[in-house]
Every structure is written in structure tokens, then in C-alpha cells.
Design a protein around this motif. Structure first.
Motif, PDB file in Angstrom:
ATOM      1  N   PHE A 111      -7.178 -27.319  72.493  1.00 43.34           N
ATOM      2  CA  PHE A 111      -8.123 -28.227  73.004  1.00 43.34           C
ATOM      3  C   PHE A 111      -9.026 -27.688  73.954  1.00 43.34           C
ATOM      4  O   PHE A 111      -8.403 -26.721  74.804  1.00 43.34           O
ATOM      5  CB  PHE A 111      -7.435 -29.385  73.769  1.00 43.34           C
ATOM      6  CG  PHE A 111      -8.540 -30.355  74.456  1.00 43.34           C
ATOM      7  CD1 PHE A 111      -8.967 -31.503  73.309  1.00 43.34           C
ATOM      8  CD2 PHE A 111      -8.631 -30.346  75.689  1.00 43.34           C
ATOM      9  CE1 PHE A 111      -9.952 -32.183  73.667  1.00 43.34           C
ATOM     10  CE2 PHE A 111      -9.582 -31.307  76.190  1.00 43.34           C
ATOM     11  CZ  PHE A 111     -10.317 -32.268  75.280  1.00 43.34           C
ATOM     12  N   ASP A 112     -10.283 -27.504  73.863  1.00 45.45           N
ATOM     13  CA  ASP A 112     -11.267 -26.908  74.789  1.00 45.45           C
ATOM     14  C   ASP A 112     -11.440 -27.685  76.042  1.00 45.45           C
ATOM     15  O   ASP A 112     -12.452 -28.629  76.150  1.00 45.45           O
ATOM     16  CB  ASP A 112     -12.519 -26.457  73.947  1.00 45.45           C
ATOM     17  CG  ASP A 112     -13.439 -25.661  74.842  1.00 45.45           C
ATOM     18  OD1 ASP A 112     -13.232 -25.432  75.972  1.00 45.45           O
ATOM     19  OD2 ASP A 112     -14.226 -25.151  74.147  1.00 45.45           O
ATOM     20  N   TYR A 113     -10.746 -27.291  77.133  1.00 44.78           N
ATOM     21  CA  TYR A 113     -11.050 -28.191  78.332  1.00 44.78           C
ATOM     22  C   TYR A 113     -12.198 -27.908  79.047  1.00 44.78           C
ATOM     23  O   TYR A 113     -12.855 -28.968  79.746  1.00 44.78           O
ATOM     24  CB  TYR A 113      -9.700 -27.953  79.232  1.00 44.78           C
ATOM     25  CG  TYR A 113      -8.538 -28.708  78.904  1.00 44.78           C
ATOM     26  CD1 TYR A 113      -8.028 -29.898  79.708  1.00 44.78           C
ATOM     27  CD2 TYR A 113      -7.608 -27.956  78.045  1.00 44.78           C
ATOM     28  CE1 TYR A 113      -7.022 -30.277  79.332  1.00 44.78           C
ATOM     29  CE2 TYR A 113      -6.557 -28.301  78.011  1.00 44.78           C
ATOM     30  CZ  TYR A 113      -6.036 -29.692  78.437  1.00 44.78           C
ATOM     31  OH  TYR A 113      -4.809 -30.097  78.200  1.00 44.78           O
ATOM     32  N   LEU A 161      -5.386 -38.972  76.770  1.00 41.51           N
ATOM     33  CA  LEU A 161      -6.131 -38.592  75.577  1.00 41.51           C
ATOM     34  C   LEU A 161      -5.518 -37.697  74.734  1.00 41.51           C
ATOM     35  O   LEU A 161      -5.612 -37.823  73.496  1.00 41.51           O
ATOM     36  CB  LEU A 161      -7.228 -37.778  76.346  1.00 41.51           C
ATOM     37  CG  LEU A 161      -8.503 -37.589  75.565  1.00 41.51           C
ATOM     38  CD1 LEU A 161      -9.260 -38.702  75.066  1.00 41.51           C
ATOM     39  CD2 LEU A 161      -9.634 -36.591  75.912  1.00 41.51           C
ATOM     40  N   ASP A 192     -19.230 -31.975  78.917  1.00 42.96           N
ATOM     41  CA  ASP A 192     -19.353 -33.424  78.625  1.00 42.96           C
ATOM     42  C   ASP A 192     -19.172 -34.593  79.606  1.00 42.96           C
ATOM     43  O   ASP A 192     -19.969 -35.524  79.695  1.00 42.96           O
ATOM     44  CB  ASP A 192     -18.885 -33.578  77.255  1.00 42.96           C
ATOM     45  CG  ASP A 192     -19.460 -32.669  76.104  1.00 42.96           C
ATOM     46  OD1 ASP A 192     -20.536 -32.034  75.958  1.00 42.96           O
ATOM     47  OD2 ASP A 192     -18.791 -32.694  75.090  1.00 42.96           O
ATOM     48  N   LEU A 193     -17.892 -34.310  80.027  1.00 45.38           N
ATOM     49  CA  LEU A 193     -17.427 -35.293  81.029  1.00 45.38           C
ATOM     50  C   LEU A 193     -18.762 -35.712  82.100  1.00 45.38           C
ATOM     51  O   LEU A 193     -18.913 -36.570  82.628  1.00 45.38           O
ATOM     52  CB  LEU A 193     -16.143 -35.244  81.480  1.00 45.38           C
ATOM     53  CG  LEU A 193     -15.333 -36.173  82.277  1.00 45.38           C
ATOM     54  CD1 LEU A 193     -15.050 -37.430  81.100  1.00 45.38           C
ATOM     55  CD2 LEU A 193     -14.016 -35.879  82.625  1.00 45.38           C
ATOM     56  N   THR A 229     -11.095 -32.792  85.369  1.00 41.52           N
ATOM     57  CA  THR A 229     -10.890 -33.150  83.654  1.00 41.52           C
ATOM     58  C   THR A 229      -9.424 -32.858  83.469  1.00 41.52           C
ATOM     59  O   THR A 229      -8.965 -33.790  82.664  1.00 41.52           O
ATOM     60  CB  THR A 229     -11.706 -31.904  83.027  1.00 41.52           C
ATOM     61  OG1 THR A 229     -13.039 -31.992  83.294  1.00 41.52           O
ATOM     62  CG2 THR A 229     -11.508 -32.252  81.508  1.00 41.52           C
ATOM     63  N   PHE A 256     -14.960 -29.930  77.237  1.00 48.57           N
ATOM     64  CA  PHE A 256     -14.816 -31.299  77.369  1.00 48.57           C
ATOM     65  C   PHE A 256     -15.202 -31.586  78.879  1.00 48.57           C
ATOM     66  O   PHE A 256     -15.815 -32.780  79.135  1.00 48.57           O
ATOM     67  CB  PHE A 256     -13.334 -31.931  77.285  1.00 48.57           C
ATOM     68  CG  PHE A 256     -13.089 -33.275  77.463  1.00 48.57           C
ATOM     69  CD1 PHE A 256     -13.425 -34.088  76.352  1.00 48.57           C
ATOM     70  CD2 PHE A 256     -12.655 -33.796  78.604  1.00 48.57           C
ATOM     71  CE1 PHE A 256     -13.144 -35.388  76.538  1.00 48.57           C
ATOM     72  CE2 PHE A 256     -12.306 -35.232  78.659  1.00 48.57           C
ATOM     73  CZ  PHE A 256     -12.883 -36.075  77.466  1.00 48.57           C
ATOM     74  N   ILE A 313      -7.616 -36.236  81.808  1.00 48.40           N
ATOM     75  CA  ILE A 313      -6.976 -36.062  80.444  1.00 48.40           C
ATOM     76  C   ILE A 313      -5.470 -36.696  80.428  1.00 48.40           C
ATOM     77  O   ILE A 313      -4.889 -37.290  79.794  1.00 48.40           O
ATOM     78  CB  ILE A 313      -7.071 -34.873  79.740  1.00 48.40           C
ATOM     79  CG1 ILE A 313      -8.570 -34.396  79.292  1.00 48.40           C
ATOM     80  CG2 ILE A 313      -6.004 -34.599  78.525  1.00 48.40           C
ATOM     81  CD1 ILE A 313      -8.777 -33.289  78.661  1.00 48.40           C
TER      82      ILE A 313
END
Length: 185
Positions: free
Chosen positions: A160-162, A148, A168-169, A139, A165, A143
Motif C-alpha cells: 500500500f502506498d501511504y 481501511l 490525495d487525503l 495518514t 494516499f 488508515i
């Protein structure tokens, strides 16, 4: 082929010998043969003492299960070994995963070249070596590569919440197997 530790080998006996209580057979190093036909000829030559030997593959090493069973070796096995022989260890491991768990070769009916093309399109790399979560490692790279967060001020970027994310990815579009990351198609 690669080194001796990863050399594909098969112990070949016959059903007749086995049914008569004998495990008589021989270990065959597949790197000694140019193709499937040559391998079979050598097996039949070894068991020439039987009128019509029915070969039994009693044991094997360094051969993926999707290429072999007790009674058969897939005709594409030598092509497969030639292809992975040109790969580094990590990529060969990823290709085996792709064939076994993602695109189910050879049962999917694809030619090996088509399977390799699909693998090259899908495979994103190995991200499990650092001892961290491979999905999170990918991730961060994703990014960065996609830019992104490129327009986001650095003061806000740290919020930002890696991890969210990454979840979800990998719920929609990516898969991870043993540290190897693939795009889902």
C-alpha cells in the motif's frame, strides 16, 4: 493565564504624546484585568493628564495579530485569552492557527463559543513532533482508525502506498499547518 513568557502585554501610549515626539506610556499585563472595560478604564486613568486621550497601542507581546492593531484591541480578546488559558500549549497554538488561517475569527462574525465548536470538530491533532512528515503521520493514524486496510491480507498490505494516499487525503478534505492537522469543512 499561562506562564510569564506567554502573558499578553500591551504598551499603551497616546497619539497626542506620539505626535509631540514622546513615547510616554506603560506596559499593561492583560492578566491583571477581568475584562476589556476594566483594561480601558486603567489605560484612561494612566493617561488622565490629557483631556481626551486617544489611546495608541504602540507595542504588544503574545497577542495574535487578528486581535490587535495600533488603534484597537478586539473586545473579545479577554474571552479569547480565557479560552486558551484552559488549553495546553499545543491546542492553544492550533486554535490560534485555526482562527488566523482557517476560519478567520473574529472577522467571520462568529461568537467565540461557535468558533471553539468549529475548532473542536475540525482539529485532528499535532503530528509534527516526530520530525517526520505530519501529513504522512496523520495518514497512518487515519488508515488505522478507519480500518481501511483491515480486510487486506498482510502480504498485500505492505504494498500500500501511504505517501500517495496522504497526498490525495490532503488534496481533498484535510489541511496541515505547522504540524497541526485539520479537517476542511
Amino acid at each position: 493565564m499561562r506562564n510569564l513568557e506567554s502573558t499578553p502585554k500591551i504598551y499603551v501610549g497616546t497619539y497626542s504624546q506620539y505626535n509631540n515626539g514622546s513615547l510616554f506610556g506603560k506596559w499593561f499585563d492583560l492578566t491583571d484585568f477581568a475584562d476589556f472595560k476594566e483594561f480601558l478604564q486603567d489605560c484612561y486613568e494612566f493617561h488622565r493628564n490629557e483631556l481626551d486621550p486617544e489611546l495608541m497601542l504602540q507595542d504588544w507581546e503574545n497577542i495574535p495579530d487578528f486581535l490587535i492593531s495600533e488603534c484597537s484591541l478586539h473586545k473579545e480578546a479577554f474571552t479569547y485569552f480565557e479560552a486558551i488559558g484552559e488549553m495546553d500549549h499545543e491546542t492553544a497554538e492550533a486554535f490560534e492557527i485555526y482562527c488566523k488561517q482557517i476560519n478567520y475569527w473574529p472577522s467571520n462574525g462568529y461568537e467565540l463559543d461557535d468558533q471553539l465548536d468549529g475548532f473542536r470538530e475540525s482539529y485532528r491533532g499535532f503530528f509534527g513532533g516526530s520530525g517526520k512528515d505530519a501529513t504522512l503521520e496523520y495518514t497512518y493514524q487515519y488508515i488505522e482508525e478507519t480500518g481501511l486496510l483491515s480486510g487486506v491480507p498482510s502480504a498485500l498490505e505492505k504494498y500500500f502506498d501511504y505517501e500517495a494516499f496522504a497526498k490525495d487525503l490532503f488534496l481533498e478534505g484535510y489541511s496541515e499547518y505547522e504540524g497541526h492537522v485539520f479537517v476542511d469543512y
